[in-house]
Design a protein around this motif. Structure first.
Motif, PDB file in Angstrom:
ATOM      1  N   TYR A   1       0.861  -1.399   0.007  1.00 18.98           N
ATOM      2  CA  TYR A   1      -0.174  -0.106  -0.025  1.00 18.98           C
ATOM      3  C   TYR A   1       0.997   1.208  -0.037  1.00 18.98           C
ATOM      4  O   TYR A   1       1.696   1.345   0.861  1.00 18.98           O
ATOM      5  CB  TYR A   1      -1.001   0.062   1.478  1.00 18.98           C
ATOM      6  N   CYS A   2       0.702   2.256  -1.004  1.00 17.25           N
ATOM      7  CA  CYS A   2       1.769   3.260  -0.931  1.00 17.25           C
ATOM      8  C   CYS A   2       0.781   4.346  -0.885  1.00 17.25           C
ATOM      9  O   CYS A   2      -0.346   4.894  -1.245  1.00 17.25           O
ATOM     10  CB  CYS A   2       2.000   3.451  -2.650  1.00 17.25           C
ATOM     11  N   SER A   3       1.149   5.203   0.447  1.00 14.27           N
ATOM     12  CA  SER A   3       0.383   6.457   0.860  1.00 14.27           C
ATOM     13  C   SER A   3       0.586   7.739   0.091  1.00 14.27           C
ATOM     14  O   SER A   3      -0.186   8.582   0.635  1.00 14.27           O
ATOM     15  CB  SER A   3       0.905   6.364   2.148  1.00 14.27           C
ATOM     16  N   SER A   4       1.098   7.791  -0.755  1.00 17.20           N
ATOM     17  CA  SER A   4       1.318   9.160  -1.252  1.00 17.20           C
ATOM     18  C   SER A   4       1.408   8.786  -2.883  1.00 17.20           C
ATOM     19  O   SER A   4       1.111   7.720  -3.620  1.00 17.20           O
ATOM     20  CB  SER A   4       2.666   9.679  -1.263  1.00 17.20           C
ATOM     21  N   THR A   5       1.163   9.857  -3.968  1.00 16.63           N
ATOM     22  CA  THR A   5       0.696   9.720  -5.384  1.00 16.63           C
ATOM     23  C   THR A   5       2.196   9.691  -5.762  1.00 16.63           C
ATOM     24  O   THR A   5       3.096  10.185  -5.425  1.00 16.63           O
ATOM     25  CB  THR A   5       0.171  10.985  -5.810  1.00 16.63           C
ATOM     26  N   TRP A   6       2.059   9.023  -7.115  1.00 23.06           N
ATOM     27  CA  TRP A   6       3.477   8.741  -7.511  1.00 23.06           C
ATOM     28  C   TRP A   6       3.685   9.807  -8.347  1.00 23.06           C
ATOM     29  O   TRP A   6       4.908   9.962  -9.131  1.00 23.06           O
ATOM     30  CB  TRP A   6       3.155   7.413  -8.570  1.00 23.06           C
ATOM     31  N   SER A   7       3.063  10.752  -8.606  1.00 24.51           N
ATOM     32  CA  SER A   7       3.443  12.183  -9.433  1.00 24.51           C
ATOM     33  C   SER A   7       4.328  12.811  -8.709  1.00 24.51           C
ATOM     34  O   SER A   7       4.902  13.614  -9.305  1.00 24.51           O
ATOM     35  CB  SER A   7       1.856  12.866  -9.814  1.00 24.51           C
ATOM     36  N   GLU A   8       4.486  12.562  -7.574  1.00 29.43           N
ATOM     37  CA  GLU A   8       5.556  13.289  -6.743  1.00 29.43           C
ATOM     38  C   GLU A   8       7.006  13.066  -7.469  1.00 29.43           C
ATOM     39  O   GLU A   8       8.090  13.723  -7.153  1.00 29.43           O
ATOM     40  CB  GLU A   8       5.939  13.062  -5.165  1.00 29.43           C
ATOM     41  N   ARG A   9       7.084  11.990  -8.213  1.00 27.67           N
ATOM     42  CA  ARG A   9       8.565  11.695  -8.816  1.00 27.67           C
ATOM     43  C   ARG A   9       8.750  13.014  -9.701  1.00 27.67           C
ATOM     44  O   ARG A   9      10.013  12.995 -10.201  1.00 27.67           O
ATOM     45  CB  ARG A   9       8.308  10.615  -9.577  1.00 27.67           C
ATOM     46  N   HIS A  10       7.668  13.754 -10.370  1.00 26.29           N
ATOM     47  CA  HIS A  10       8.333  14.871 -11.170  1.00 26.29           C
ATOM     48  C   HIS A  10       8.577  16.125 -10.392  1.00 26.29           C
ATOM     49  O   HIS A  10       8.950  16.866 -10.925  1.00 26.29           O
ATOM     50  CB  HIS A  10       6.876  15.378 -11.956  1.00 26.29           C
ATOM     51  N   ASP A  11       8.632  16.117  -9.149  1.00 26.83           N
ATOM     52  CA  ASP A  11       8.964  17.220  -8.427  1.00 26.83           C
ATOM     53  C   ASP A  11      10.437  17.499  -8.130  1.00 26.83           C
ATOM     54  O   ASP A  11      10.980  16.627  -7.311  1.00 26.83           O
ATOM     55  CB  ASP A  11       8.155  17.309  -6.954  1.00 26.83           C
ATOM     56  N   ARG A  12      10.996  18.219  -9.097  1.00 28.67           N
ATOM     57  CA  ARG A  12      12.583  18.053  -9.399  1.00 28.67           C
ATOM     58  C   ARG A  12      13.120  18.679  -8.001  1.00 28.67           C
ATOM     59  O   ARG A  12      14.294  18.479  -7.688  1.00 28.67           O
ATOM     60  CB  ARG A  12      12.987  18.601 -10.631  1.00 28.67           C
ATOM     61  N   LYS A  13      12.598  19.916  -7.628  1.00 31.89           N
ATOM     62  CA  LYS A  13      13.191  20.391  -6.314  1.00 31.89           C
ATOM     63  C   LYS A  13      13.016  19.513  -4.971  1.00 31.89           C
ATOM     64  O   LYS A  13      14.277  19.473  -4.519  1.00 31.89           O
ATOM     65  CB  LYS A  13      12.225  21.494  -6.069  1.00 31.89           C
ATOM     66  N   GLU A  14      12.380  18.793  -5.004  1.00 32.81           N
ATOM     67  CA  GLU A  14      12.064  17.721  -3.793  1.00 32.81           C
ATOM     68  C   GLU A  14      13.138  16.809  -4.235  1.00 32.81           C
ATOM     69  O   GLU A  14      13.754  16.273  -3.245  1.00 32.81           O
ATOM     70  CB  GLU A  14      10.935  17.236  -3.604  1.00 32.81           C
ATOM     71  N   ARG A  15      12.883  16.161  -5.366  1.00 34.10           N
ATOM     72  CA  ARG A  15      14.040  14.981  -5.740  1.00 34.10           C
ATOM     73  C   ARG A  15      15.608  15.442  -5.584  1.00 34.10           C
ATOM     74  O   ARG A  15      16.330  14.460  -5.535  1.00 34.10           O
ATOM     75  CB  ARG A  15      13.815  14.355  -6.908  1.00 34.10           C
ATOM     76  N   THR A  16      16.000  16.515  -5.693  1.00 25.84           N
ATOM     77  CA  THR A  16      17.249  16.967  -5.659  1.00 25.84           C
ATOM     78  C   THR A  16      17.671  16.837  -4.083  1.00 25.84           C
ATOM     79  O   THR A  16      18.673  16.460  -3.908  1.00 25.84           O
ATOM     80  CB  THR A  16      17.522  18.455  -5.898  1.00 25.84           C
ATOM     81  N   ARG A  17      16.677  16.980  -3.181  1.00 29.11           N
ATOM     82  CA  ARG A  17      17.077  16.454  -1.824  1.00 29.11           C
ATOM     83  C   ARG A  17      17.021  15.033  -1.403  1.00 29.11           C
ATOM     84  O   ARG A  17      17.794  14.682  -0.723  1.00 29.11           O
ATOM     85  CB  ARG A  17      16.108  17.498  -0.837  1.00 29.11           C
ATOM     86  N   SER A  18      16.035  14.309  -1.931  1.00 29.35           N
ATOM     87  CA  SER A  18      15.837  13.042  -1.487  1.00 29.35           C
ATOM     88  C   SER A  18      15.031  12.470  -2.816  1.00 29.35           C
ATOM     89  O   SER A  18      13.939  12.855  -3.422  1.00 29.35           O
ATOM     90  CB  SER A  18      15.130  12.790  -0.420  1.00 29.35           C
ATOM     91  N   LYS A  19      15.468  11.312  -3.252  1.00 30.93           N
ATOM     92  CA  LYS A  19      14.720  10.561  -4.464  1.00 30.93           C
ATOM     93  C   LYS A  19      13.601   9.712  -3.820  1.00 30.93           C
ATOM     94  O   LYS A  19      12.616   9.332  -4.443  1.00 30.93           O
ATOM     95  CB  LYS A  19      15.441   9.667  -5.114  1.00 30.93           C
ATOM     96  N   TYR A  20      13.416   9.742  -2.320  1.00 28.69           N
ATOM     97  CA  TYR A  20      12.478   9.093  -1.748  1.00 28.69           C
ATOM     98  C   TYR A  20      11.289   9.899  -1.262  1.00 28.69           C
ATOM     99  O   TYR A  20      11.521  10.782  -0.849  1.00 28.69           O
ATOM    100  CB  TYR A  20      12.865   8.013  -0.566  1.00 28.69           C
ATOM    101  N   TRP A  21      10.033   9.442  -1.319  1.00 26.00           N
ATOM    102  CA  TRP A  21       9.004  10.205  -0.696  1.00 26.00           C
ATOM    103  C   TRP A  21       8.025   9.141   0.046  1.00 26.00           C
ATOM    104  O   TRP A  21       8.223   8.019  -0.063  1.00 26.00           O
ATOM    105  CB  TRP A  21       8.348  11.064  -1.575  1.00 26.00           C
ATOM    106  N   GLY A  22       6.931   9.784   0.421  1.00 29.40           N
ATOM    107  CA  GLY A  22       5.767   8.733   1.113  1.00 29.40           C
ATOM    108  C   GLY A  22       5.608   8.935   2.455  1.00 29.40           C
ATOM    109  O   GLY A  22       6.379   9.840   3.186  1.00 29.40           O
ATOM    110  N   THR A  23       4.788   8.493   3.203  1.00 31.89           N
ATOM    111  CA  THR A  23       4.583   8.610   4.704  1.00 31.89           C
ATOM    112  C   THR A  23       4.748   7.294   5.456  1.00 31.89           C
ATOM    113  O   THR A  23       4.667   5.993   4.565  1.00 31.89           O
ATOM    114  CB  THR A  23       3.312   9.188   5.021  1.00 31.89           C
ATOM    115  N   GLY A  24       4.727   7.218   6.672  1.00 31.99           N
ATOM    116  CA  GLY A  24       4.657   5.984   7.455  1.00 31.99           C
ATOM    117  C   GLY A  24       3.163   5.072   7.488  1.00 31.99           C
ATOM    118  O   GLY A  24       3.261   4.156   8.187  1.00 31.99           O
TER     119      GLY A  24
END
Length: 674
Positions: free
Chosen positions: A556-579
């Motif tokens: 079960y993935c708690s966040s949207t997969w479209s966050e992979r397009h957020d280049r500003k965030e991905r420069t800090r970490s390539k991982y996202w999501g919640t507990g």
């Protein structure tokens, strides 16, 4: 002293003399010379429910001055479910001489004074008072048995009765508020409240009452309303009823109490999904319902025990190791009992000896009479699991005194027959317990130098030794339909029960709308282009994979997969999501999913220090649950993948082969009702 004499003189019923000087001398000798924190003094004048009626019984905390003739008190049947006289019982022979021998042996080991020493006080120093009234007054031969009010509507016959044991509830509350927990512990150990005592309506609740009490009650009330709305009379079965080795004694609750018990257990399972195996929850909930009408109070008590370290073990390996821990402690603290056990079985192998005591939890919560269970639970709520261990060791010790002479001849019997015979002896010793409740508690308390550090060290050692064996052992588990708030999604890979289970681990706000199928490999193709076109914008997703070898697993993935397009965030970490995310694999024997949630959700860890590698993706790959290895990695085309142990979820390899070929893949869109 003056107040005690006044209390005694107010209860003038039957003539009889008591030597108070001997009582206080005996009490002074009860201090623990070992340096342990335990301290036992004589019980109050009211005597323990469960004392035998046909012998001159010694009070095992030094009150051996009770040598007057007693009338046998009458108790409700469910309070004492064994024959106090020993007539018609099986197992141990109940005679005056045998009880006297057992009592004397226990007194010597606890360093209590002899009966003759208590009678040696000078005549002129004796204070003579009249005998106090017993807990239950014997009825006239032709008259009805007097009865008090029931504690709750849940119980058939557990009533509030007269007792000369002081209440002490306010003193316990005051000491608890001042963090004087040693004082609270000693007060509870010393005071032998019978089952009928009025304090039982509030004692356990007050011991569990913390700042989270009100919020726990509100949480349960809200869950109970939702439970009743959704189920509308449907019969459900708590998981604990299907667990092997569980204690299923409700202590004779009425039907209304049994209904409350089942609902309470189901809500506990729903709100505390991390509980894998907790056989003490059923009897504890049953006892709480005996003395409390409000089942939200019972939930608040159990929630406190689950949230407080050292009370309830919730994993099979912990309970498997507990028998080994008790045997090691018997070997250290009651060496004679350990030697007798070896001699009876004819072996020195501890892995064989431990089989004789693997039912120790049943001794305490199923075979012992209710008065003893209540006194054990009194101390348990104040001291935790350690007191259950003390009580189990006491049963082994009393067994060694009962069977020290007249040892049964095991010649010609197989080893398994010997084990079964000794297990039956332990059951009989608990069922036909030959000492009073106060003697039993004193026996448990006077185990010298029993330190929590030692118990924890032994427990950890045996858990490490048994973990692989227990986790690989198949456990027959009954399918349980958990409560969710809408219909489960329909899948060609998993059945309805599995879908319900997967949804029940999602946040409650997402259980109001049924997930819908957004992508299916066999229909939409193996192209990542098609995959992202259908999945990219989904709020949250359930992904289910079936390999060509037949393994079924997913996440079960708690966040949207479209966050992979957020280049500003991905420069800090390539991982996202919640507990809130989790991964799972199907257990073919259980026919239910094994779900692995984020390690940061555990109550005893700091979430900031836990790995948070939940989701990662590129145009040609996606990863779920990294750290160490990736729990799920799919790259290039949607035909191949890898799985390995992940530190984010503390999950194992989700399929045996590690590298797998995909037979089918489904993605379900999870959305809220907004």
């Amino acid at each position: 002293m003056a107040s005690l004499l006044t209390r005694y003189n107010d209860t003038q019923t039957e003539p009889g003399l008591i030597n108070l000087t001997a009582m206080f001398q005996a009490g002074d000798e009860m201090s623990d010379a070992s340096g342990d924190e335990d301290d036992v003094i004589p019980a109050r004048v009211g005597q323990a429910v469960g004392r035998t009626a046909d012998s001159e019984v010694e009070n095992d905390e030094g009150n051996n001055f009770f040598r007057f003739q007693r009338a046998a008190p009458v108790y409700p049947k469910n309070m004492i479910n064994h024959n106090l006289d020993g007539a018609g019982t099986t197992g141990m022979r109940r005679t005056t001489s045998s009880i006297a021998r057992i009592s004397m042996a226990i007194r010597r080991s606890l360093r209590l004074p002899r009966r003759s020493e208590a009678r040696m006080a000078p005549r002129e120093e004796q204070i003579v008072i009249e005998r106090p009234r017993p807990f239950f007054v014997m009825p006239e031969p032709a008259g009805p048995t007097p009865e008090g009010p029931l504690f709750t509507e849940n119980t058939r016959d557990t009533r509030i009765g007269e007792s000369h044991v002081p209440n002490l509830l306010q003193e316990i509350i005051d000491n608890k508020r001042l963090n004087r927990y040693d004082k609270v512990k000693k007060l509870i150990r010393r005071t032998d409240w019978p089952v009928c005592h009025e304090i039982r309506a509030n004692l356990w609740k007050e011991l569990c009452n913390t700042k989270d009490w009100s919020s726990s009650k509100r949480l349960y009330s809200d869950e109970a309303i939702e439970y009743d709305r959704i189920n509308q009379g449907k019969k459900q079965s708590p998981q604990i009823l299907a667990d092997e080795g569980g204690v299923l004694n409700n202590f004779d609750l009425k039907e209304v109490g049994s209904v409350k018990l089942i609902r309470l257990l189901l809500i506990i399972e729903r709100l505390r999904p991390e509980i894998v195996y907790a056989p003490t929850i059923y009897p504890l909930c049953s006892l709480l319902l005996h003395f409390n009408d409000d089942d939200s109070d019972c939930f608040a008590c159990i929630n406190y025990l689950l949230n407080t370290k050292g009370f309830i073990m919730t994993a099979p390996v912990q309970w498997a190791a507990s028998s080994h821990t008790i045997l090691a402690l018997v070997k250290k603290h009651k060496a004679a009992a350990y030697v007798l056990l070896k001699r009876r079985l004819g072996t020195t192998d501890d892995s064989v000896l431990v089989k004789c005591i693997e039912d120790w939890l049943l001794w305490l919560f199923q075979y012992l009479p209710l008065p003893y269970v209540c006194r054990i639970v009194d101390c348990y709520f104040a001291e935790g699991h350690k007191f259950l261990i003390r009580s189990a060791i006491s049963i082994v010790y009393i067994w060694s005194k009962v069977h020290k002479r007249g040892m049964e001849d095991f010649k010609g019997k197989s080893l398994q027959e010997k084990i079964d015979a000794i297990k039956k002896e332990f059951q009989d010793v608990a069922t036909n317990i030959s000492v009073s409740t106060s003697t039993f508690i004193a026996t448990a308390v006077k185990i010298r130098n029993l330190q929590s550090v030692t118990i924890a060290k032994l427990q950890t050692q045996f858990e490490d030794e048994l973990r692989e064996e227990v986790t690989s052992r198949p456990r027959p588990i009954k399918k349980v339909r958990r409560t969710i708030f809408c219909e489960a999604f329909k899948s060609c890979l998993v059945d309805n029960d599995t879908a319900v289970e997967l949804m029940s681990y999602m946040p409650e706000r997402l259980q109001l709308v049924t997930p819908t199928l957004a992508y299916q490999l066999s229909q939409d193709g193996t192209s990542f282009y098609n995959f992202w076109n259908k999945v990219d914008k989904l709020d949250q997703t359930i992904i289910i994979i079936k390999s060509t070898s037949g393994a079924i697993f997913g996440a079960y993935c708690s966040s949207t997969w479209s966050e992979r397009h957020d280049r500003k965030e991905r420069t800090r970490s390539k991982y996202w999501g919640t507990g809130e995310s989790y991964v799972f694999r199907m257990n073919k024997e259980m026919e239910l999913p094994e779900i692995y949630t984020w390690v940061g959700n555990a109550p005893d860890v700091s979430s900031s220090e836990c790995p948070q590698y939940f989701m990662s993706a590129t145009d040609k790959s996606f990863v779920i649950g990294s750290g160490g290895c990736d729990a799920i990695r799919i790259d290039e085309e949607l035909t191949h993948g890898m799985t390995g142990p992940s530190t984010t979820f503390n999950s194992p390899q989700l399929c045996e082969e590690g590298a797998f070929d995909i037979y089918e893949l489904e993605v379900f869109h999870v959305t809220s009702s907004d």
